[in-house]
Design a protein around this motif. Structure first.
Motif, PDB file in Angstrom:
ATOM      1  N   TYR A 344       0.411  -0.927   0.048  1.00  0.00           N
ATOM      2  CA  TYR A 344       0.253   0.174  -0.249  1.00  0.00           C
ATOM      3  C   TYR A 344       0.933   1.184  -0.266  1.00  0.00           C
ATOM      4  O   TYR A 344       2.302   1.006  -0.069  1.00  0.00           O
ATOM      5  CB  TYR A 344      -0.980   0.119   1.599  1.00  0.00           C
ATOM      6  N   SER A 345       0.098   2.144  -0.174  1.00  0.00           N
ATOM      7  CA  SER A 345       0.676   3.844  -0.381  1.00  0.00           C
ATOM      8  C   SER A 345       0.350   3.860   1.268  1.00  0.00           C
ATOM      9  O   SER A 345      -0.602   3.615   1.876  1.00  0.00           O
ATOM     10  CB  SER A 345       0.281   4.808  -1.408  1.00  0.00           C
ATOM     11  N   HIS A 347      -1.312   7.516   3.729  1.00  0.00           N
ATOM     12  CA  HIS A 347      -1.743   8.714   2.803  1.00  0.00           C
ATOM     13  C   HIS A 347      -2.371   9.974   4.378  1.00  0.00           C
ATOM     14  O   HIS A 347      -2.606   8.765   5.624  1.00  0.00           O
ATOM     15  CB  HIS A 347      -2.939   8.836   2.323  1.00  0.00           C
ATOM     16  N   CYS A 348      -1.866  11.149   4.426  1.00  0.00           N
ATOM     17  CA  CYS A 348      -2.788  11.673   6.076  1.00  0.00           C
ATOM     18  C   CYS A 348      -2.631  12.876   5.301  1.00  0.00           C
ATOM     19  O   CYS A 348      -1.793  13.265   4.468  1.00  0.00           O
ATOM     20  CB  CYS A 348      -1.186  11.630   6.516  1.00  0.00           C
ATOM     21  N   GLN A 349      -3.733  13.505   5.861  1.00  0.00           N
ATOM     22  CA  GLN A 349      -4.713  14.642   5.564  1.00  0.00           C
ATOM     23  C   GLN A 349      -3.186  15.920   6.321  1.00  0.00           C
ATOM     24  O   GLN A 349      -2.963  17.142   5.689  1.00  0.00           O
ATOM     25  CB  GLN A 349      -5.681  14.985   5.637  1.00  0.00           C
ATOM     26  N   ASP A 379      -2.307  16.701   3.174  1.00  0.00           N
ATOM     27  CA  ASP A 379      -2.549  16.043   1.634  1.00  0.00           C
ATOM     28  C   ASP A 379      -1.152  15.532   1.600  1.00  0.00           C
ATOM     29  O   ASP A 379      -0.962  14.998   0.233  1.00  0.00           O
ATOM     30  CB  ASP A 379      -2.903  16.578   0.364  1.00  0.00           C
ATOM     31  N   GLN A 381       1.449  12.560   0.811  1.00  0.00           N
ATOM     32  CA  GLN A 381       1.059  10.535   0.362  1.00  0.00           C
ATOM     33  C   GLN A 381       2.483  10.771  -0.735  1.00  0.00           C
ATOM     34  O   GLN A 381       3.042  11.240  -1.444  1.00  0.00           O
ATOM     35  CB  GLN A 381      -0.272   9.989  -0.683  1.00  0.00           C
ATOM     36  N   GLN A 383       4.697   6.551  -1.381  1.00  0.00           N
ATOM     37  CA  GLN A 383       4.831   4.737  -1.654  1.00  0.00           C
ATOM     38  C   GLN A 383       6.547   5.053  -2.119  1.00  0.00           C
ATOM     39  O   GLN A 383       6.924   5.207  -2.448  1.00  0.00           O
ATOM     40  CB  GLN A 383       3.691   4.736  -2.293  1.00  0.00           C
ATOM     41  N   PHE A 393      -0.515   5.632  -7.596  1.00  0.00           N
ATOM     42  CA  PHE A 393      -0.258   5.449  -6.165  1.00  0.00           C
ATOM     43  C   PHE A 393      -0.874   4.036  -6.305  1.00  0.00           C
ATOM     44  O   PHE A 393      -2.300   4.104  -6.588  1.00  0.00           O
ATOM     45  CB  PHE A 393      -0.797   6.072  -4.680  1.00  0.00           C
ATOM     46  N   ALA A 396      -4.608   3.321  -0.693  1.00  0.00           N
ATOM     47  CA  ALA A 396      -3.703   4.098   0.906  1.00  0.00           C
ATOM     48  C   ALA A 396      -4.199   4.023   1.634  1.00  0.00           C
ATOM     49  O   ALA A 396      -5.543   3.249   1.848  1.00  0.00           O
ATOM     50  CB  ALA A 396      -3.896   5.510   0.744  1.00  0.00           C
ATOM     51  N   ASP A 398      -4.595   4.909   5.274  1.00  0.00           N
ATOM     52  CA  ASP A 398      -5.196   6.365   5.649  1.00  0.00           C
ATOM     53  C   ASP A 398      -4.437   6.811   7.141  1.00  0.00           C
ATOM     54  O   ASP A 398      -4.937   5.912   7.085  1.00  0.00           O
ATOM     55  CB  ASP A 398      -6.715   7.413   5.382  1.00  0.00           C
TER      56      ASP A 398
END
Length: 451
Positions: A344-345, A347-349, A379, A381, A383, A393, A396, A398
């Motif tokens: 997976y990748s 991601h976080c805001q 935002d 992200q 990988q 990607f 994700a 999160d």
């Protein structure tokens, strides 16, 4: 009272016209507004047409006519960032004047004969306006603030270039309107001090760089015809990609990669710059993405993947983020909060090092004065392993859990209401009536008693 009311209306109308001039000016080139006013009369400057961008050469030519032979005192209010949208959003044009964040600036621009507005000045660098004024006046800038200026005696026999640095909002502690209102109060204090000393002055308010950069969109490719309700698609920059033997190895994308080396008052967004990936490498167990920027900053992301028997799968972690600047290095540990399955990748805001930090600053670097260094990724992200597609990607993982605080509050509230409903239904179903009733018109019911 009537004269004061008329003067107030004239100031409001003048500043409203200024705002509408700003709003009508649109362009694809990076630009900053420039406001110039003086305690004396200024040479006239033709109002630019809508969409026109004033070049630096044009500004230099006009300043030559402003700075006539003789000494001049120039007050340069230089804000970290400034765009015409800041005036249209926070100027209170369509509301009450007391709601404006630029009340002192409105009062300073009340006289058209002593003020000049350049809605769109071609932006060529953060120090361009300082260098231009230094060349015209032949003096170096002196950084001051209201407190310093109140104890400073200005020598009017020589030229003076007083630089007042103003911050811009960073969405950390104050709103943009509060920051701009504070800057307006600083300008008001400086002008009051200069006027109290009876010093003739020329004031300039502009920004080191635009706060909003409009992407260059060619109009030749736009369809002709009715487009009143057509929505323009926003231009999204491609992710940063490191390839090995023409195969994608590491991908990273962020709306903002902001760094600060002097605390929360000064941020630099590296996402708008194009980095060099020299020093990046990757293999099946470790990946390093190195972003080298021409501004002197280097961001390095160290990732690793490992098999965990408890989950029977490989996981990758962002072990370390290093920020290098001026020969110093700060390391931020991210292994405790930045991880995802290896295929997976992540991601976080919001990935920060100061508020609910996912990146924790290491204080074990001897001789490094990096305690004020901070990171703020928006935002974000990344990988570092198992990239299957060169343009997208993988799925994700999160950082926000499914059961957030809001969801838990909703579930608990729903459960309480459900219990109340069940209790009410239970009470209703167990309501019983009397077997016999008294008739008020008939004889009373007698109940025989037995001994």
């Amino acid at each position: 009272m009537a004269g004061a009311s008329c003067s107030s209306k004239m100031r409001t109308l003048a500043f409203t016209a200024l705002f509408f001039g700003f709003f009508a000016t649109g362009s694809s080139t990076a630009q900053v507004p420039l406001l110039l006013w003086s305690s004396e009369r200024l040479p006239p400057l033709a109002s630019p047409a809508a969409g026109h961008i004033t070049s630096s050469d044009h500004l230099a030519t006009y300043l030559t006519s402003v700075f006539t032979p003789g000494p001049h005192t120039v007050l340069l209010f230089l804000q970290d960032k400034l765009s015409k949208e800041d005036f249209t959003v926070y100027g209170g044009v369509f509301g009450n004047r007391e709601d404006s964040a630029f009340q002192n600036l409105e009062a300073a621009l009340q006289s058209p004969s002593s003020s000049v507005t350049i809605p769109a000045l071609e932006w060529s660098g953060s120090s361009a306006i300082v260098a231009l004024l230094q060349d015209k006046l032949g003096v170096s800038p002196l950084l001051v603030d209201p407190e310093t200026l109140s104890h400073l005696s200005i020598d009017t026999s020589v030229s003076n270039l007083l630089l007042i640095s103003l911050p811009y909002c960073n969405s950390l502690h104050k709103s943009c309107k509060e920051v701009l209102h504070g800057n307006d109060e600083v300008m008001g204090k400086v002008l009051s001090i200069v006027k109290a000393q009876n010093v003739p002055y020329i004031a300039i308010y502009t920004g080191q760089q635009p706060s909003r950069v409009i992407s260059d969109m060619s109009m030749s490719n736009q369809p002709a015809g009715r487009s009143l309700l057509a929505a323009a698609a926003s231009v999204v920059s491609p992710p940063i990609m490191f390839n090995v033997s023409d195969s994608p190895c590491i991908m990273l994308w962020a709306q903002s990669l902001s760094v600060s080396v002097s605390g929360p008052t000064s941020w630099i967004d590296l996402a708008a710059q194009t980095p060099s990936l020299t020093g990046s490498q990757c293999n099946t167990t470790n990946s390093v993405l190195v972003l080298n920027y021409a501004s002197g900053f280097t961001l390095s992301f160290f990732m690793s993947q490992k098999f965990y028997p408890g989950s029977a799968r490989n996981w990758f972690t962002l072990d370390l983020v290093q920020l290098q600047s001026g020969g110093q290095t700060a390391s931020f540990n991210g292994s405790q909060g930045i991880y995802a399955p290896a295929e997976y990748s992540f991601h976080c805001q919001s990935v920060t090092s100061f508020y609910e930090p996912l990146l924790v600053l290491n204080n074990n670097s001897p001789g490094q004065n990096t305690s004020l260094w901070m990171l703020n990724f928006v935002d974000f992200q990344i990988q570092g392993f198992n990239l299957k597609n060169g343009t997208n990607f993988s799925y994700a993982s999160d950082c926000s859990g499914f059961f957030s605080a809001g969801i838990w509050m909703g579930l608990v509230t729903t459960l309480i209401m459900l219990l109340i409903l069940v209790y009410g239904l239970h009470m209703i179903t167990h309501v019983t009536t009397m077997d016999r009733f008294d008739d008020p018109k008939g004889p009373m019911i007698s109940v025989p008693q037995t001994d």
